[in-house]
Design a protein around this motif. Structure first.
Motif, short mmCIF file in Angstrom:
data_model
loop_
_atom_site.label_atom_id
_atom_site.label_comp_id
_atom_site.label_asym_id
_atom_site.label_seq_id
_atom_site.Cartn_x
_atom_site.Cartn_y
_atom_site.Cartn_z
N TYR A 1 0.81 -1.22 0.00
CA TYR A 1 0.00 0.00 0.00
C TYR A 1 0.84 1.28 0.00
O TYR A 1 0.34 2.35 0.32
N GLY A 2 2.14 1.16 -0.32
CA GLY A 2 2.98 2.35 -0.46
C GLY A 2 3.19 3.11 0.84
O GLY A 2 3.30 4.34 0.85
N LEU A 3 3.23 2.39 1.96
CA LEU A 3 3.42 3.04 3.26
C LEU A 3 4.83 2.82 3.81
O LEU A 3 5.15 3.27 4.91
N ASP A 4 5.66 2.12 3.06
CA ASP A 4 6.96 1.67 3.60
C ASP A 4 7.97 2.79 3.80
O ASP A 4 8.96 2.60 4.51
N LYS A 5 7.76 3.97 3.24
CA LYS A 5 8.72 5.07 3.46
C LYS A 5 8.48 5.71 4.82
O LYS A 5 9.40 6.23 5.44
N ASP A 6 7.25 5.72 5.26
CA ASP A 6 6.92 6.43 6.50
C ASP A 6 6.83 5.51 7.71
O ASP A 6 6.83 5.99 8.84
N PHE A 7 6.69 4.22 7.46
CA PHE A 7 6.48 3.28 8.56
C PHE A 7 7.69 2.39 8.81
O PHE A 7 8.40 2.00 7.88
N LYS A 8 7.87 2.02 10.08
CA LYS A 8 8.77 0.95 10.47
C LYS A 8 7.96 0.05 11.42
O LYS A 8 6.76 0.25 11.58
N LEU A 9 8.65 -0.90 12.03
CA LEU A 9 7.92 -1.82 12.91
C LEU A 9 8.30 -1.61 14.38
O LEU A 9 9.44 -1.28 14.70
N ASN A 10 7.32 -1.81 15.24
CA ASN A 10 7.56 -1.87 16.68
C ASN A 10 7.40 -3.34 17.07
O ASN A 10 6.30 -3.87 17.04
N ILE A 11 8.52 -3.98 17.37
CA ILE A 11 8.51 -5.42 17.62
C ILE A 11 8.37 -5.71 19.12
O ILE A 11 9.14 -5.21 19.93
N GLU A 12 7.36 -6.51 19.44
CA GLU A 12 7.15 -6.89 20.86
C GLU A 12 7.50 -8.36 21.04
O GLU A 12 7.02 -9.23 20.29
N ALA A 13 8.29 -8.65 22.05
CA ALA A 13 8.78 -10.02 22.28
C ALA A 13 7.64 -11.02 22.41
O ALA A 13 7.63 -12.08 21.78
N ASN A 14 6.65 -10.70 23.22
CA ASN A 14 5.55 -11.64 23.45
C ASN A 14 4.70 -11.84 22.21
O ASN A 14 4.16 -12.93 21.98
N HIS A 15 4.61 -10.82 21.36
CA HIS A 15 3.85 -10.97 20.11
C HIS A 15 4.58 -11.91 19.16
O HIS A 15 3.97 -12.68 18.42
N ALA A 16 5.92 -11.84 19.19
CA ALA A 16 6.73 -12.73 18.33
C ALA A 16 6.45 -14.18 18.69
O ALA A 16 6.17 -15.01 17.81
N THR A 17 6.48 -14.49 19.97
CA THR A 17 6.29 -15.89 20.36
C THR A 17 4.85 -16.34 20.10
O THR A 17 4.62 -17.50 19.74
N LEU A 18 3.89 -15.43 20.21
CA LEU A 18 2.50 -15.80 19.88
C LEU A 18 2.38 -16.16 18.39
O LEU A 18 1.55 -16.98 18.01
N ALA A 19 3.23 -15.53 17.57
CA ALA A 19 3.19 -15.80 16.12
C ALA A 19 3.98 -17.05 15.77
O ALA A 19 4.11 -17.40 14.59
N GLY A 20 4.55 -17.70 16.78
CA GLY A 20 5.32 -18.92 16.52
C GLY A 20 6.75 -18.62 16.09
O GLY A 20 7.40 -19.46 15.47
N HIS A 21 7.23 -17.41 16.39
CA HIS A 21 8.60 -17.03 16.06
C HIS A 21 9.37 -16.73 17.34
O HIS A 21 8.78 -16.48 18.38
N THR A 22 10.69 -16.68 17.20
CA THR A 22 11.45 -16.12 18.33
C THR A 22 11.44 -14.60 18.19
O THR A 22 11.20 -14.05 17.10
N PHE A 23 11.73 -13.95 19.31
CA PHE A 23 11.89 -12.48 19.33
C PHE A 23 12.99 -12.11 18.33
O PHE A 23 12.83 -11.21 17.51
N GLN A 24 14.08 -12.87 18.35
CA GLN A 24 15.21 -12.58 17.46
C GLN A 24 14.79 -12.67 15.99
O GLN A 24 15.21 -11.84 15.17
N HIS A 25 13.95 -13.64 15.65
CA HIS A 25 13.49 -13.78 14.27
C HIS A 25 12.78 -12.51 13.81
O HIS A 25 13.06 -11.97 12.73
N GLU A 26 11.85 -12.02 14.63
CA GLU A 26 11.10 -10.83 14.25
C GLU A 26 12.01 -9.60 14.10
O GLU A 26 11.82 -8.78 13.21
N LEU A 27 13.01 -9.51 14.98
CA LEU A 27 13.95 -8.39 14.90
C LEU A 27 14.79 -8.51 13.63
O LEU A 27 15.02 -7.52 12.92
N ARG A 28 15.23 -9.72 13.32
CA ARG A 28 16.08 -9.93 12.14
C ARG A 28 15.30 -9.61 10.86
O ARG A 28 15.82 -8.94 9.96
N ILE A 29 14.07 -10.10 10.79
CA ILE A 29 13.26 -9.84 9.58
C ILE A 29 13.06 -8.33 9.40
O ILE A 29 13.16 -7.79 8.30
N SER A 30 12.82 -7.63 10.51
CA SER A 30 12.65 -6.18 10.42
C SER A 30 13.95 -5.53 9.98
O SER A 30 13.96 -4.67 9.09
#
Ligand code: XUL
Ligand code: CO
Length: 437
Positions: free
Chosen positions: A255-284
């Protein structure tokens, strides 16, 4: 004064037995070329620390967050600010994060809510000027009020969409007024319970429309910071659109929002998604989208968001490893989106929760810097891909080769003789030797 039992929480070192001292967080100490406080811009979440009383599905609150005032009044709103600033000063926390309705009791009429918000932000601004404490990010709570039962940007009701717009506008006004460097969208109700009643495409387009309107307005009123999406796969909804970092990045690009947006990564949200916290940080990080961090910890035995104060040093080390490698957080920080356990219901527990969290990240920073300094992990990863430094490897990387040429090469070789080991156990043993030397 609400926290009379402490003066200022100071660094006393790991051998200290003082429960109200830092064991690892030494604000001015230089690690990997910068002061700890610069690596770790810690923030207090208004909602957990000053509002949440420990209620759960089975029982009401156990902690008293009245701070001597009557609930539902502006006197209470001011008392929370007084308590919050005393708390942050005593712990040396330099930032806070807020939702609109964390600050004041919401009125029946949004005009009155907005008036209250003007009043409390004047009050907070004075305290910020007196203490030097800053705002990290603001956001609008578009999930608690019953009007958001079908979502905010994704709601089926234009009336609700207008209210979402009004709240985002006001929250942006407040973020700019308080000098915040971030604005967060956490889409708690932006998702669905059943596909039987849901037009996903329509809903996602509308969320993007709301975000574009927010960017346009924010830039118009002088907001220079980053917008953040905070991914979370589920809870409260069965499925949330911002499922994880990869999904949110795809959405932002689509949707063309990638210039203005970044991600706020939450550790507990990462594990709920079946990922490690580190995975979510690395992908970001590899997508240049690592914006900010909600520093907490989940319980892997529980399938919901427990928002615990982080104590797991292995996790905080791998988090800081990613953050150091990414060159730090520019407009972000480490927001303790964490709350005391329900039976930890005293003011002393509030202080201990933050000491635990700040020490866990400080130790993670020290250990991550040691891991990088040690160099063996980096060296191994480099070696692992070294066959791509050969002539054929370079051709593949540069796109100078055809499928036929590669197949020809394989036919010449006849078989693969040796695929190098992944060495996982060797690497894990290096981590332990750095963590526990
Ligand atoms: C909910 C959550 C929120 C966001 C801000 O899981 O993390 O508190 O951080 O809305
Ligand atoms: Co959060």
């Amino acid at each position: 004064m609400f926290f009379d039992f402490i003066d200022k929480v100071l660094y006393e070192g790991s051998s200290s037995k003082n429960p109200f001292a830092f064991k690892y967080y030494d604000a001015e100490k230089v690690v990997a070329g910068r002061k700890m406080r610069e690596h770790l811009p810690f923030a207090m979440a208004w909602w957990h620390n000053l509002c949440a009383e420990g209620s759960d599905m089975f029982g009401r609150g156990t902690a008293d967050k009245s701070f001597g005032a009557k609930y539902g009044t502006m006197e209470h709103a001011r008392a929370k600010a007084d308590a919050g600033f005393e708390f942050m000063q005593k712990l040396g926390i330099e930032y806070f994060c807020f939702h609109d309705v964390d600050l004041v009791p919401e009125a029946e009429d949004i005009n009155e809510t907005n008036r209250r918000l003007d009043e409390i932000t004047d009050y907070i601004l004075e305290k910020m000027r007196a203490t030097g404490i800053k705002c990290l990010w603001g956001t609008a709570n578009m999930f608690s009020n019953p009007r958001f039962m079908n979502g905010a940007g994704s709601s089926n009701s234009t009336e609700v969409f207008c209210f979402a717009a009004a709240q985002v506008k006001k929250a942006l006004d407040m973020t700019v007024k308080l000098g915040g460097s971030g604005y967060v969208f956490w889409g708690g109700r932006e998702g669905y319970e059943t596909l039987l009643n849901t037009d996903i495409k329509f809903e996602q387009e509308n969320i993007a429309r709301l975000m574009h309107l927010a960017v346009d307005y924010g830039r118009k009123i002088g907001f220079k910071g980053d917008f953040f999406i905070e991914p979370k796969p589920k809870e409260p909804m069965k499925h949330q659109y911002d499922f994880d970092a990869a999904t949110a990045i795809g959405f932002l690009r689509q949707y063309g929002l990638d210039k203005d947006f970044k991600l706020n990564i939450e550790a507990n949200h990462a594990t709920l998604a079946g990922h490690t916290f580190q995975h979510e940080l690395r992908i970001s990080a590899i997508n240049n989208m690592l914006g900010s961090i909600d520093a907490n910890q989940g319980d892997l035995l529980l399938g919901w968001d427990t928002d615990e104060f982080p104590c797991n040093v292995y996790e905080s080390t791998m988090c800081m490893y990613e953050v150091l490698k990414a060159g730090g957080l520019k407009n972000g920080g480490f927001n303790f989106d964490a709350k005391n356990r329900r039976p930890s219901n005293t003011y002393e527990d509030m202080v201990k929760g933050f000491i635990l969290g700040m020490d866990t990240f400080a130790l993670g920073l020290i250990k991550a810097a040691e891991l990088i300094e040690d160099g063996r992990i980096d060296e191994f990863v480099k070696l692992r891909y070294s066959s791509f430094d050969t002539e054929i490897g370079k051709k593949i990387r540069n796109g100078n080769v055809t499928l036929e040429e590669l197949a020809e090469k394989a036919l010449e070789m006849k078989k693969v003789d040796n695929v190098p080991s992944g060495n996982q156990e060797g690497l894990q043993s290096i981590i332990n030797s750095v963590l526990f030397k």
